[in-house]
Write a protein that holds these residues in place. Sequence first.
Motif, PDB file in Angstrom:
ATOM      1  N   PHE A 101     -14.681  21.838  32.205  1.00 43.81           N
ATOM      2  CA  PHE A 101     -14.718  22.323  33.390  1.00 43.81           C
ATOM      3  C   PHE A 101     -13.709  21.678  34.242  1.00 43.81           C
ATOM      4  O   PHE A 101     -12.811  22.585  34.812  1.00 43.81           O
ATOM      5  N   ASP A 102     -13.471  20.659  34.274  1.00 42.05           N
ATOM      6  CA  ASP A 102     -12.437  20.068  35.189  1.00 42.05           C
ATOM      7  C   ASP A 102     -10.906  20.138  34.798  1.00 42.05           C
ATOM      8  O   ASP A 102     -10.178  20.350  35.784  1.00 42.05           O
ATOM      9  N   ASP A 103     -10.776  20.389  33.376  1.00 45.73           N
ATOM     10  CA  ASP A 103      -9.385  20.665  32.874  1.00 45.73           C
ATOM     11  C   ASP A 103      -8.918  22.016  33.524  1.00 45.73           C
ATOM     12  O   ASP A 103      -7.848  22.406  33.964  1.00 45.73           O
ATOM     13  N   MET A 104     -10.233  22.953  33.425  1.00 48.15           N
ATOM     14  CA  MET A 104      -9.919  24.303  33.814  1.00 48.15           C
ATOM     15  C   MET A 104      -9.763  24.544  35.294  1.00 48.15           C
ATOM     16  O   MET A 104      -8.940  25.273  35.647  1.00 48.15           O
ATOM     17  N   LYS A 105     -10.284  23.535  36.246  1.00 50.67           N
ATOM     18  CA  LYS A 105     -10.118  23.407  37.332  1.00 50.67           C
ATOM     19  C   LYS A 105      -8.743  22.982  37.768  1.00 50.67           C
ATOM     20  O   LYS A 105      -8.186  23.562  38.666  1.00 50.67           O
ATOM     21  N   GLU A 106      -8.150  21.946  37.226  1.00 49.31           N
ATOM     22  CA  GLU A 106      -6.841  21.686  37.555  1.00 49.31           C
ATOM     23  C   GLU A 106      -5.884  22.658  37.184  1.00 49.31           C
ATOM     24  O   GLU A 106      -4.763  22.881  37.862  1.00 49.31           O
ATOM     25  N   LEU A 107      -6.170  23.429  36.069  1.00 52.88           N
ATOM     26  CA  LEU A 107      -5.144  24.357  35.665  1.00 52.88           C
ATOM     27  C   LEU A 107      -5.098  25.440  36.566  1.00 52.88           C
ATOM     28  O   LEU A 107      -3.982  26.084  37.085  1.00 52.88           O
ATOM     29  N   VAL A 108      -6.478  25.772  37.284  1.00 52.43           N
ATOM     30  CA  VAL A 108      -6.275  27.158  38.183  1.00 52.43           C
ATOM     31  C   VAL A 108      -5.647  26.455  39.506  1.00 52.43           C
ATOM     32  O   VAL A 108      -4.882  27.231  40.031  1.00 52.43           O
ATOM     33  N   LEU A 109      -5.751  25.383  39.855  1.00 54.89           N
ATOM     34  CA  LEU A 109      -4.951  24.873  41.124  1.00 54.89           C
ATOM     35  C   LEU A 109      -3.649  24.602  40.810  1.00 54.89           C
ATOM     36  O   LEU A 109      -2.772  25.167  41.862  1.00 54.89           O
ATOM     37  N   LYS A 110      -3.209  24.377  39.533  1.00 54.03           N
ATOM     38  CA  LYS A 110      -1.829  24.276  39.312  1.00 54.03           C
ATOM     39  C   LYS A 110      -1.052  25.863  39.335  1.00 54.03           C
ATOM     40  O   LYS A 110       0.073  25.742  40.029  1.00 54.03           O
ATOM     41  N   ILE A 111      -1.978  26.629  38.857  1.00 53.76           N
ATOM     42  CA  ILE A 111      -1.340  27.923  38.926  1.00 53.76           C
ATOM     43  C   ILE A 111      -1.357  28.485  40.392  1.00 53.76           C
ATOM     44  O   ILE A 111      -0.164  29.202  40.809  1.00 53.76           O
ATOM     45  N   GLY A 112      -2.351  28.223  41.184  1.00 53.68           N
ATOM     46  CA  GLY A 112      -2.196  28.455  42.814  1.00 53.68           C
ATOM     47  C   GLY A 112      -0.972  27.890  43.279  1.00 53.68           C
ATOM     48  O   GLY A 112      -0.230  28.504  44.025  1.00 53.68           O
ATOM     49  N   LEU A 113      -0.786  26.634  43.057  1.00 50.89           N
ATOM     50  CA  LEU A 113       0.363  25.925  43.568  1.00 50.89           C
ATOM     51  C   LEU A 113       1.743  26.507  43.156  1.00 50.89           C
ATOM     52  O   LEU A 113       2.752  26.310  43.998  1.00 50.89           O
ATOM     53  N   GLU A 114       1.765  27.013  42.201  1.00 51.61           N
ATOM     54  CA  GLU A 114       3.121  27.518  41.725  1.00 51.61           C
ATOM     55  C   GLU A 114       3.319  28.703  42.052  1.00 51.61           C
ATOM     56  O   GLU A 114       4.394  29.473  41.825  1.00 51.61           O
ATOM     57  N   GLY A 115       2.414  29.502  42.825  1.00 51.54           N
ATOM     58  CA  GLY A 115       2.571  30.567  43.661  1.00 51.54           C
ATOM     59  C   GLY A 115       2.134  32.257  43.026  1.00 51.54           C
ATOM     60  O   GLY A 115       2.558  33.075  43.327  1.00 51.54           O
ATOM     61  N   PHE A 116       1.533  31.958  41.670  1.00 49.65           N
ATOM     62  CA  PHE A 116       1.170  33.259  40.964  1.00 49.65           C
ATOM     63  C   PHE A 116      -0.002  33.955  41.702  1.00 49.65           C
ATOM     64  O   PHE A 116      -0.879  33.205  42.065  1.00 49.65           O
ATOM     65  N   PRO A 117       0.263  35.316  42.005  1.00 46.30           N
ATOM     66  CA  PRO A 117      -0.923  35.674  42.813  1.00 46.30           C
ATOM     67  C   PRO A 117      -1.996  36.160  41.843  1.00 46.30           C
ATOM     68  O   PRO A 117      -2.040  36.257  40.494  1.00 46.30           O
ATOM     69  N   ALA A 118      -3.351  35.834  42.370  1.00 50.18           N
ATOM     70  CA  ALA A 118      -4.628  36.056  41.508  1.00 50.18           C
ATOM     71  C   ALA A 118      -4.763  37.077  40.728  1.00 50.18           C
ATOM     72  O   ALA A 118      -5.240  37.103  39.592  1.00 50.18           O
ATOM     73  N   GLU A 119      -4.289  38.361  41.225  1.00 54.43           N
ATOM     74  CA  GLU A 119      -4.351  39.550  40.725  1.00 54.43           C
ATOM     75  C   GLU A 119      -3.638  39.689  39.425  1.00 54.43           C
ATOM     76  O   GLU A 119      -4.034  40.168  38.292  1.00 54.43           O
ATOM     77  N   PHE A 120      -2.400  38.996  39.377  1.00 58.61           N
ATOM     78  CA  PHE A 120      -1.561  38.868  38.445  1.00 58.61           C
ATOM     79  C   PHE A 120      -2.470  37.983  37.159  1.00 58.61           C
ATOM     80  O   PHE A 120      -2.235  38.484  36.048  1.00 58.61           O
TER      81      PHE A 120
END
Length: 79
Positions: A1-20
């Motif tokens: 779970f922690d690895d998945m959480k870090e990946l989601v945070l990284k995706i958000g920080l890189e500016g990808f829209p959640a809908e995409f």
Amino acid sequence: FDDMKELVLKIGLEGFPAEFVLSALMEKIIVMEDVDDEAKAKIAIQVAQSDKNLIDGSDEELQLLTVCSLALECFKKRR
């Protein structure tokens, strides 16, 4: 779970829209042959609910975490 959480945070920080991200995730999951239809349906329903929540102004990170945690749970059951 922690690895998945870090990946989601990284995706958000890189500016990808959640809908995409949700759309791309569903495209990948739909073609996965080792995931049963019931799991795909559960994930699709959660994606739809999260998409509605995003339209209503919900936090992108929380919605991605919700969908990804459900997907992770479904993937662990397939093993």
